[in-house]
Design a protein around this motif. Sequence first.
Motif, mmCIF file in Angstrom:
data_model
loop_
_atom_site.group_PDB
_atom_site.id
_atom_site.type_symbol
_atom_site.label_atom_id
_atom_site.label_comp_id
_atom_site.label_asym_id
_atom_site.label_seq_id
_atom_site.Cartn_x
_atom_site.Cartn_y
_atom_site.Cartn_z
ATOM 1 N N ALA A 108 15.875 13.370 -34.604
ATOM 2 C CA ALA A 108 16.699 12.669 -35.591
ATOM 3 C C ALA A 108 18.180 12.896 -35.298
ATOM 4 C CB ALA A 108 16.346 13.156 -36.994
ATOM 5 N N ILE A 109 18.539 14.138 -35.023
ATOM 6 C CA ILE A 109 19.942 14.444 -34.730
ATOM 7 C C ILE A 109 20.409 13.675 -33.492
ATOM 8 C CG2 ILE A 109 21.528 16.285 -33.995
ATOM 9 C CD1 ILE A 109 19.952 18.205 -35.766
ATOM 10 N N SER A 110 19.566 13.632 -32.481
ATOM 11 C CA SER A 110 19.994 12.952 -31.253
ATOM 12 C C SER A 110 20.172 11.452 -31.493
ATOM 13 C CB SER A 110 19.022 13.237 -30.104
ATOM 14 O OG SER A 110 17.776 12.628 -30.370
ATOM 15 N N CYS A 111 19.340 10.890 -32.411
ATOM 16 C CA CYS A 111 19.505 9.475 -32.775
ATOM 17 C C CYS A 111 20.870 9.252 -33.418
ATOM 18 C CB CYS A 111 18.413 9.029 -33.742
ATOM 19 S SG CYS A 111 16.808 8.913 -32.964
ATOM 20 N N VAL A 112 21.223 10.164 -34.327
ATOM 21 C CA VAL A 112 22.527 10.052 -35.000
ATOM 22 C C VAL A 112 23.647 10.110 -33.962
ATOM 23 C CG1 VAL A 112 24.105 11.201 -36.609
ATOM 24 C CG2 VAL A 112 21.661 11.001 -37.166
ATOM 25 N N ILE A 113 23.533 11.032 -33.025
ATOM 26 C CA ILE A 113 24.562 11.170 -31.989
ATOM 27 C C ILE A 113 24.670 9.880 -31.179
ATOM 28 C CG2 ILE A 113 25.134 12.368 -29.823
ATOM 29 C CD1 ILE A 113 24.034 14.921 -31.073
ATOM 30 N N LEU A 114 23.518 9.290 -30.890
ATOM 31 C CA LEU A 114 23.495 8.056 -30.101
ATOM 32 C C LEU A 114 24.224 6.935 -30.844
ATOM 33 C CD1 LEU A 114 22.242 6.784 -27.508
ATOM 34 C CD2 LEU A 114 20.419 5.916 -29.002
ATOM 35 N N VAL A 115 23.914 6.794 -32.124
ATOM 36 C CA VAL A 115 24.552 5.765 -32.949
ATOM 37 C C VAL A 115 26.058 5.993 -32.986
ATOM 38 C CG1 VAL A 115 24.770 4.861 -35.307
ATOM 39 C CG2 VAL A 115 22.505 5.361 -34.359
ATOM 40 N N TRP A 116 26.405 7.263 -33.220
ATOM 41 C CA TRP A 116 27.832 7.607 -33.305
ATOM 42 C C TRP A 116 28.537 7.252 -32.001
ATOM 43 C CZ3 TRP A 116 30.267 11.697 -30.501
ATOM 44 C CH2 TRP A 116 31.598 11.947 -30.854
ATOM 45 N N ALA A 117 27.937 7.583 -30.857
ATOM 46 C CA ALA A 117 28.548 7.335 -29.553
ATOM 47 C C ALA A 117 28.714 5.829 -29.334
ATOM 48 C CB ALA A 117 27.696 7.952 -28.451
ATOM 49 N N THR A 118 27.699 5.056 -29.786
ATOM 50 C CA THR A 118 27.761 3.597 -29.620
ATOM 51 C C THR A 118 28.907 3.010 -30.442
ATOM 52 O OG1 THR A 118 25.355 3.721 -29.555
ATOM 53 C CG2 THR A 118 26.312 1.535 -29.595
ATOM 54 N N VAL A 119 28.998 3.488 -31.692
ATOM 55 C CA VAL A 119 30.068 2.998 -32.569
ATOM 56 C C VAL A 119 31.428 3.298 -31.954
ATOM 57 C CG1 VAL A 119 31.182 3.333 -34.823
ATOM 58 C CG2 VAL A 119 28.685 3.156 -34.672
ATOM 59 N N MET B 173 34.234 0.563 -30.729
ATOM 60 C CA MET B 173 35.585 0.550 -31.283
ATOM 61 C C MET B 173 36.627 0.710 -30.189
ATOM 62 S SD MET B 173 34.689 2.731 -34.698
ATOM 63 C CE MET B 173 36.339 3.287 -35.026
ATOM 64 N N GLY B 174 36.137 0.816 -28.949
ATOM 65 C CA GLY B 174 37.036 0.816 -27.812
ATOM 66 C C GLY B 174 37.690 2.153 -27.535
ATOM 67 N N ARG B 175 37.204 3.194 -28.202
ATOM 68 C CA ARG B 175 37.811 4.480 -27.900
ATOM 69 C C ARG B 175 37.016 5.186 -26.800
ATOM 70 N NH1 ARG B 175 37.926 7.386 -33.174
ATOM 71 N NH2 ARG B 175 37.988 5.581 -34.563
ATOM 72 N N VAL B 176 37.655 6.154 -26.193
ATOM 73 C CA VAL B 176 36.980 6.862 -25.105
ATOM 74 C C VAL B 176 36.011 7.874 -25.707
ATOM 75 C CG1 VAL B 176 37.388 8.115 -22.948
ATOM 76 C CG2 VAL B 176 39.218 6.714 -23.967
ATOM 77 N N ILE B 177 34.853 7.963 -25.086
ATOM 78 C CA ILE B 177 33.908 9.006 -25.504
ATOM 79 C C ILE B 177 34.569 10.360 -25.272
ATOM 80 C CG2 ILE B 177 31.668 10.082 -24.958
ATOM 81 C CD1 ILE B 177 31.094 7.410 -26.042
ATOM 82 N N PRO B 178 34.575 11.215 -26.258
ATOM 83 C CA PRO B 178 35.197 12.538 -26.062
ATOM 84 C C PRO B 178 34.595 13.264 -24.864
ATOM 85 C CG PRO B 178 34.613 12.186 -28.363
ATOM 86 C CD PRO B 178 34.049 11.025 -27.611
ATOM 87 N N GLY B 179 35.362 14.195 -24.347
ATOM 88 C CA GLY B 179 35.109 14.826 -23.042
ATOM 89 C C GLY B 179 33.821 15.596 -22.842
ATOM 90 N N TRP B 180 33.897 16.648 -22.128
ATOM 91 C CA TRP B 180 32.679 17.304 -21.663
ATOM 92 C C TRP B 180 31.852 17.942 -22.768
ATOM 93 C CZ3 TRP B 180 32.063 22.467 -22.552
ATOM 94 C CH2 TRP B 180 33.215 23.211 -22.853
ATOM 95 N N PHE B 181 32.469 18.263 -23.887
ATOM 96 C CA PHE B 181 31.738 18.962 -24.953
ATOM 97 C C PHE B 181 30.474 18.194 -25.347
ATOM 98 C CE2 PHE B 181 30.797 19.704 -29.423
ATOM 99 C CZ PHE B 181 30.633 21.082 -29.416
ATOM 100 N N SER B 182 30.658 16.869 -25.471
ATOM 101 C CA SER B 182 29.519 16.056 -25.916
ATOM 102 C C SER B 182 28.398 16.016 -24.884
ATOM 103 C CB SER B 182 29.985 14.637 -26.235
ATOM 104 O OG SER B 182 30.613 14.093 -25.099
ATOM 105 N N VAL B 183 28.720 16.388 -23.678
ATOM 106 C CA VAL B 183 27.669 16.418 -22.650
ATOM 107 C C VAL B 183 27.072 17.828 -22.557
ATOM 108 C CG1 VAL B 183 27.160 16.144 -20.204
ATOM 109 C CG2 VAL B 183 28.806 14.610 -21.335
ATOM 110 N N ILE B 184 27.990 18.755 -22.404
ATOM 111 C CA ILE B 184 27.542 20.134 -22.178
ATOM 112 C C ILE B 184 26.799 20.687 -23.393
ATOM 113 C CG2 ILE B 184 28.328 22.518 -21.765
ATOM 114 C CD1 ILE B 184 28.640 20.674 -19.365
#
Length: 312
Positions: free
Chosen positions: A246-257, A261-272
């Motif tokens: 469920a959490i990963s779904c939320v993260i996915l939705v958030w990343a898509t939004v 909105m044309g902003r850059v996906i935040p840096g390495w934290f979201s990956v690591i």
Amino acid sequence: MKNNLLIIPCYNEEEVLLHTYEKIKDLYNELIAKKVLDPKSKICFVDDGSKDKTWEIIMNLSDQEPMVQGIKLSRNFGHQAALIAGLETKFGKFDTYISIDADLQDDITVIGKMISEAENGMSIVYGVRDERKSDSFFKRSTAKSFYNLMGFLGADTVYNHADFRLIDNNALRELLRFQERNLFLRGIVPMVGFNNSVVSYNRTKREYGTTKYPLKKMLAFAWEGITSLSFKPLHLILYIGIVMFAISCVILVWATVVLLMGRVIPGWFSVIFPSTFFGGIQMLSIGVIGEYIGKIYNEVKSRPRYIVEREL
Ligand code: UDP
Ligand code: MG
């Protein structure tokens, strides 16, 4: 009148054995005189592969004292295996069997009560400790957390009951059909059912010798208990998995939004962070499953639970 066998597992108990025997002999004689106990009652010491003089002492006792029997296991199999070795070897020969630790920290004066309970139709009588003042704070609190954890994990045990109990021959017959190697007697005895009751007593300090259950053995025993009685750890993994998904779904939705909105996906934290986090959870889960597979592996091998080398 019942004839009873007292089963006493002994691992390196040379300091306590003679004291223990003297006390039990006095109690037995008293109970026999009071006609609570049949004079054919016996005491059986099970030597669980001791490295000290335990077996010599048992042999001498059984030579001199008609009341004493002995079983020697071929090596150290552990407390639970020693108990089942005694029970299985002596099955069918007595009306009732009482198991008790060699150090007599459990109050032997309630043995008379246990036998009266059996006389009144109880097949199993649990000895339950009223309080544990005599145990160290550490032992007391770890034991308490252990019971709580066991309860939380769905493993039903009789609170504050260790392995001081009476079981009659009928209940024992059924207990022996539980063929598990991952043996946790205080968990499976209640599964046998039959009429049962409780007698309570105060547990005293070990007078001679030292504990044969250091922390490492205690933890191993606790784990044995949980894995032999409960599948809840497996269920917990499922729940954690669902929440994580469920959490990963939320993260996915958030990343898509954020992306739309044309902003850059935040840096390495979201990956690591997610990769280490989920990686960790997965490793842990696989580890727990592995533990169960290990247990299954042990069960299917059906190795003997103990090996008797000699019987006196
Ligand atoms: N014991 C055994 N095999 C082992 C460890 C212990 O037969 O590998 C016996 C020990 O001799 C004693 C009983 O199990 O009769 C309980 O051990 P102990 O009193 O040392 O445990 P504690 O009371 O400290 O929990
Ligand atoms: Mg003890």
